[in-house]
Each structure stands twice: as C-alpha cells, then as structure tokens.
Design an enzyme around this catalytic site. Structure first.
Site, mmCIF file in Angstrom:
data_model
loop_
_atom_site.group_PDB
_atom_site.id
_atom_site.type_symbol
_atom_site.label_atom_id
_atom_site.label_comp_id
_atom_site.label_asym_id
_atom_site.label_seq_id
_atom_site.Cartn_x
_atom_site.Cartn_y
_atom_site.Cartn_z
ATOM 1 N N GLU A 216 0.805 -1.221 0.000
ATOM 2 C CA GLU A 216 0.000 0.000 0.000
ATOM 3 C C GLU A 216 0.838 1.273 0.000
ATOM 4 O O GLU A 216 0.364 2.333 -0.371
ATOM 5 C CB GLU A 216 -0.932 0.000 1.223
ATOM 6 N N ASP B 291 -2.404 -3.184 3.432
ATOM 7 C CA ASP B 291 -2.650 -3.161 4.874
ATOM 8 C C ASP B 291 -3.716 -4.190 5.208
ATOM 9 O O ASP B 291 -4.732 -4.298 4.508
ATOM 10 C CB ASP B 291 -3.110 -1.772 5.319
ATOM 11 N N TYR C 60 0.420 -3.321 14.057
ATOM 12 C CA TYR C 60 -0.568 -2.653 13.192
ATOM 13 C C TYR C 60 -1.519 -1.799 14.034
ATOM 14 O O TYR C 60 -2.096 -2.274 15.011
ATOM 15 C CB TYR C 60 -1.350 -3.704 12.407
#
Length: 704
Positions: free
Chosen positions: A7, A103, A305
């Site tokens: 991404e 992601d 994350y």
C-alpha cells in the site's frame, strides 16, 4: 515472476528487503523471482455522478435520487497516480501470481482489489496478512500466504461501505444544498459525519439550556475522617440548618467498620481509539495526530498494526512475550521482575482468541530504536508501559466503609488505601505503599465523641463540552454514556465509523466549519447547529441508527449478512431522505466563512495582547540558546526541530500546567507541590514537576 503489491513505498521496501528483491527499478523492486511494487493508498475511486449519465452533471433536485444500476471505479485524476498505475498494470500482465500485501484490514483490502480489478488481473492472487513489519513477521506471513478468496467478505464489506457513503453523501449533500444552501453554500452530509456533528450539537444545547440549581449538603469531621449525611442533599438551606442545629451538640457514634480488600487489574492494552483518547487526555494530541504518530511507529517496525478495535492478544502470542519484553531496552528495570519472577502471568483479560477480529491490540514488536521524534517517544512510551503492566500482578487495595450515627441520623465515611501497588509501579506510582485516596483513621465499633459539622452550598453542574477524547468514546458507543469497560466492548460493534476513520471525520467537520476547537473543547458553529436543526430525518443524524448500519457492515465482513440486502436498505433510505427534503418547507442556512471567524479571533487576541503584561524571556535550559515559548500543543524551544528537542506538554497526568509553573520549572529545575494530578486508575495525587539530567519532565511524589 511473482508480483507483490503493497500500500505504500515504505512498506514495499521492507517486504522487498526480506524476500530478496533488491534491484531498484522504476516504480518497483526486483529480484529472487519477485517484483515488489506499491500504491499510494487509494489509486482508484468510485466514478462521479456525471460519469454515469449526462443528466447528473448539473445539480438539480428533480433528478434525485441518483442510484446507478451498477457502480464503476475509475483511476484518480493525478499524473503521479497514472504513472504508477501504468507500471502496476504492466507488471500484472507479466505476473504468474500476484501477492496482495496491502494493509491487513477492510480499507487495505478495498484499495488493492480496486487497483487489481482496474489492472485486469486474471492470475491467481494470494494474500499476505501480517500485524507488524518486523523481518520475523514478514517471513512468517510469506510462509503462510492465504487465498485471496478467504477475504472476499472483507472486500464486500469495504465495497458496501464505499457505495453506501457515495449514495448517501452524493444524494443528501445535493438535496440539502439545493434546498437550503441558497445556491451558494454546499451543505455536506455524510453517513458518519452528520450523526457525529449531531452529538456535538446536542451536547452543546444541553449545556446552553442548563439551569443550575442550588442545593446543600451536610458533612462532619470526626477525628480526621469526613462523614456525609446518608440521605443526601437538601433543596433548601433552612432544612440543612435545622439538621445542623439538631446534631451539633450530639456525639457521633461508630456503628460499623467494613474493610474489604480488592484487586485491580492492569489497564487494558490499547486499541486505536483508546490510544487516541489517552494521547488527547495526556498530551492534548488530536486524534488525527495520534494516528499519524502510531502509523509512523508501525512503519519503523517498533509497534504492531495500529488501525485496530480490540484490546486483546491471541493465545499464540503468549510464547512471544519474553522475546518482546527483552527487546524493550530502556525499560529493563521494569521488565526484569517479569522475566525473573517465574512463569509469566497469562490473563484472560489480555489473551482471548474470541476477541480478535482482523488484528490484535497495539503492542511493541520487541524491535527498539532511538530514532524517534519527541512525540513518537511519548506515544511509544504509553504503548510499551501498557504492555509491560499487563504481566505484573494485580494491584491490592482496601476499601473502607464506616457507618455512624448522630442521634437518629445516619452518616457514612469511605476511604481507599493502596496496599500493594503491583502494576502501578510501571506508571510511576511509588513502591512505598503510597495512599492515593482518603485513608481513614482507625475506628472501633461503639466509640463516640464530639465532631465538627458544616453545611456545604453547591450547584448542579451542566454536562461538559466534548473534547476529542470524549467524542471518540461517544463515536465508539454510538453516543451512549457507558463507563463500564466490558459493556463498552460489547457496544463497539454498534459504534459509528471505524477506529481508522474517526479521526478523519472530526478533522472533516472542522474543515467544513461545522465544529471548531476552543482549547481542548469542541464547539458546534452556528452553521453546524443550523444544519442539524434543519435535518428532520433521524436516520441521517442518529448515532444509534448509524451504529446499527455499522453493525451490518461488520456482519457482511463476517459472512453473516448479504451485501444485496444491505444495498436495498440503503436505496430505500436514500429515497426517503430525498423525498422528505423535496417536500419540506425551504429556508436558507448561512455558512459563516472561516476567514471571517479567524478574523474575529485574531482581533480578540490583539486586544488581549495589547493589555497584557509582557512575559519574562525563558532561556531554554537544554541548549541555552533558544527561548521557551508556548505553542498549540506544548511549550518548546524556539530552536525545536533545528538543533534542540526540548518540549514540555501543556498538561501532564491530566493536570493543565500554568505559565507560572512553567516559569518556575525552567528557572529552578523544579516546581513546588502541585495538586490535581491523576494516575492511570483516575485517582488524584500531589506531585512536584522536575527536569531530569536529560531535561525530560517527570512528576515526583512528595514523601510522607
């Protein structure tokens, strides 16, 4: 050739390094049988109304609602995006397999699927699903590549969200603008932004319409313990004075003493919203700023994350805990008791597979680097300490309740004592069994004696204005006031927006001049208030109803709800909204230009400054060259980001610092005792602000 698509360029670089794609090409990296390319977030979007039909080009109430028979995507009109997409398109045409490295979440899935669809990808697609960018995590992810079809429901939910936002936003915005905007003012309506604005407006109206009521309470001091009248408040002063006169000459007698020991668990690990709330509370960071900082820490491989909505870890993470703890170099003194204290604590309040959705809670990766900005250090410190505290014992406290009587009237005193701080030491609580709240004297049942009663005159208080932290919490629970953490967790699936989008919604409301910031308070502007007053359709502005739509999107993601059913409900809703606006009586909503608002604020500041006493110049104690001045979020050196990193937050431990306290701190290196700090559990304490040898601010508690 296997093609990987990430991404962001920074993520692609990490992946390429691990899998051996080390040769740099134009727009991608290559090597070891792989090519690794990237997007810049969204390269594609849904087409604009005029791209479906000519009749939707002009804004016209008669052609609403606009509901395409089939939604189409397009490449965003930007030269850089077009150039990168051409590279992706060519690589896709040559690939034998594509690995989606976007992601690992709903938005990431949508971004990559749209790009691959636009690039006419017809080769097998695998999915890389990881929670951190460490080398170990990337290698594990490539060893366990998943089938793209396993994430079809995730993509369906993301697609439904995007289409729903298009349908509602395009139609409602045009309808309200045409009806109420006087042909000039665009009135933006959104599935999440409008109910969020409604929360702020409703709270503000409650405050403005609040009428304080005076009431009286009676309490009495007996041997240093404060006892309150159990029947509560009096509506008239005469009633309070009558009771005071009655008990003044009588002795207080102790009826019972109840002392209960209790255990307090460590605070929960961070999800994104909780981290944003804590950063706003402690450092006055905006939600958007916190998201950018924690995203940067993720890309530096220091934390996992960030766009998550769970506070738990999966059970298989337990085996990795010792390794992560050993990697937290600056916290060795806090980590050692865990590593050397036998088996590491495993609590169901931390490890719970059933509470894991896409990802687990935000934690350190165990990789550490000193390459962090001052703000990154602050956020990292919060995440690291939460993680460490999770493996400490529960804090032992004692709650004491003493019942007493004066004649026939009953009184009560309560106190709390920390017996063993346990996990609290991680957050700086003294280990000498510091008492954080009122500790009562030792009483004996049946003892009695004189006391000193008094009347307290008080007023009922209005609700408080939203801060960003409060508004994020309200969005998480669809506007319901929920203090209980377990109940809050259950309500998350009905929250409005997603953790990753809530900060952006608040920013959007400010940019559109529907709300504004006044220090930490969020205030609705006249435009925002008027817009909400004009909207009669509850579906548009009800946080609870919008939360129910959010729940359905989650059900689509879980494969428990059909996207077609959701789309039909959306179309019915849009038709109803447009119909109501068309046949409503018209009025004009005036949008106050932001420039005008800024001009008024500037003039007010100038008037204030002209009458103010000049403040003394504070020389930076760290570099000795710059001066310390007050900014929007902190006091800092004028050479900050150039040659000095000295910063002091506007508030610490929920205590807002005054200019006088900062003056004393800079000039003397410490302040006097300051009241009103709060610890992790919300308990108040006193402390002295000091600067350590590295000119870092900390709070020292005075010894008893």
């Amino acid at each position: 050739m296997k093609m990987c698509i990430a991404e962001k360029p920074s993520v692609a670089k990490e992946i390429a390094h691990v899998i051996g794609a080390t040769v740099r090409r134009n727009g991608y990296m290559e090597g070891n049988g792989y090519c690794v390319t990237w997007t810049f977030g969204h390269l594609c979007s849904l087409q604009e109304p005029n791209e479906y039909t000519e009749k939707w080009k002009q804004w016209n109430l008669s052609v609403l609602p606009m509901i395409p028979s089939k939604f189409r995507i397009k490449l965003i009109d930007d030269e850089g995006i077009k150039k990168q997409f051409a590279i992706i398109e060519e690589l896709v045409s040559k690939a034998e397999m594509v690995i989606n490295c976007g992601d690992a979440g709903q938005e990431g899935e949508l971004i990559q699927r749209w790009v691959l669809t636009k690039a006419k990808c017809n080769v097998p697609v695998k999915r890389l699903w990881i929670s951190s960018l460490t080398e170990e995590a990337i290698r594990e992810g490539f060893d366990k590549l998943m089938e793209s079809k396993d994430f079809d429901t995730l993509y369906a939910a993301g697609s439904a969200r995007a289409i729903g936002d298009w349908l509602l936003g395009m139609n409602a915005t045009r309808a309200y603008t045409l009806k109420y905007g006087n042909g000039k003012n665009v009135l933006s309506i959104g599935r999440v932004q409008t109910p969020t604005l409604a929360l702020v407006v409703e709270r503000q109206k409650n405050i403005e319409n609040f009428k304080p009521e005076t009431y009286w309470e009676i309490r009495t001091d007996y041997r240093g313990g404060l006892f309150s009248y159990t029947r509560g408040r009096f509506n008239t002063k005469a009633e309070a004075e009558a009771l005071l006169e009655k008990i003044q000459t009588q002795e207080l007698e102790i009826l019972s003493i109840e002392r209960k020991k209790a255990m307090e668990s460590p605070p929960k690990l961070f999800d994104l919203t909780l981290l944003q709330v804590e950063c706003n509370r402690k450092y006055a960071f905006t939600a958007d700023n916190t998201l950018k900082i924690i995203q940067s820490l993720y890309e530096k491989k220091l934390t996992t994350y960030p766009r998550v909505d769970t506070n738990f870890l999966p059970n298989d993470q337990y085996a990795k805990v010792p390794g992560i703890l050993k990697g937290l170099k600056p916290y060795e003194n806090l980590v050692q008791p865990i590593l050397t204290g036998g088996k590491i604590k495993k609590s169901s309040k931390v490890f719970n597979d059933k509470k894991i959705t896409d990802h687990h809670a935000i934690i350190p990766t165990g990789v550490f680097s000193y390459d962090m900005s001052p703000d990154e250090k602050r956020v990292y410190d919060l995440v690291a300490r939460r993680f460490i505290a999770a493996f400490y014992p529960d804090c032992e406290i004692a709650n004491t309740t003493v019942m007493a009587k004066i004649g026939e009237e009953e009184f009560k005193a309560t106190g709390k004592q920390i017996i063993d701080p346990a996990w609290r030491v991680v957050f700086g609580v003294n280990t000498d069994k510091q008492n954080d709240e009122n500790v009562l004297p030792v009483y004996e049942k049946g003892e009695h004696g004189p006391h000193t009663p008094e009347i307290l005159e008080k007023e009922t208080q209005p609700p408080k204005y939203y801060t960003e932290a409060d508004l994020l919490r309200a969005m998480e629970t669809a506007g319901k006031q929920v203090e209980d953490e377990e109940l809050r967790d259950l309500m998350k699936e009905n929250g409005i927006g997603r953790p990753s989008t809530r900060a952006g919604i608040i920013e959007t409301l400010q940019k559109r001049h529907y709300i504004r910031k006044d220090k930490k308070r969020l205030l609705a502007t006249p435009t925002g208030i008027e817009l909400i007053d004009t909207i009669q359709n509850d579906l548009l502005k009800s946080a609870e109803l919008t939360g129910q739509w959010e729940k359905k999107l989650r059900m689509i993601e879980d494969g428990k709800y059909e996207i077609n059913g959701f789309m039909e409900e959306l179309k019915v809703m849009v038709n109803e909204i447009v119909h109501r606006v068309k046949y409503a009586s018209a009025k004009t909503i005036t949008v106050v230009p932001e420039e005008e608002e800024k001009k008024k604020t500037t003039e007010k500041k100038k008037r204030t400054a002209s009458t103010a006493t000049p403040a003394p110049v504070l020389i930076c104690p760290k570099c000795g060259q710059g001066s310390v001045v007050k900014g929007k979020t902190a006091w800092g050196c004028t050479l900050y980001r150039k040659s000095c990193d000295f910063l002091i937050p506007l508030s610490i431990h929920e205590k807002k610092l005054t200019q006088k306290q900062i003056d004393t701190l800079i000039q003397k290196g410490k302040t006097g005792t300051i009241n009103g700090f709060k610890d992790e559990a919300g308990n108040s304490f006193n402390g002295i602000l000091k600067l350590d040898s590295n000119y870092q601010l900390y709070v020292e508690r005075p010894k008893n």
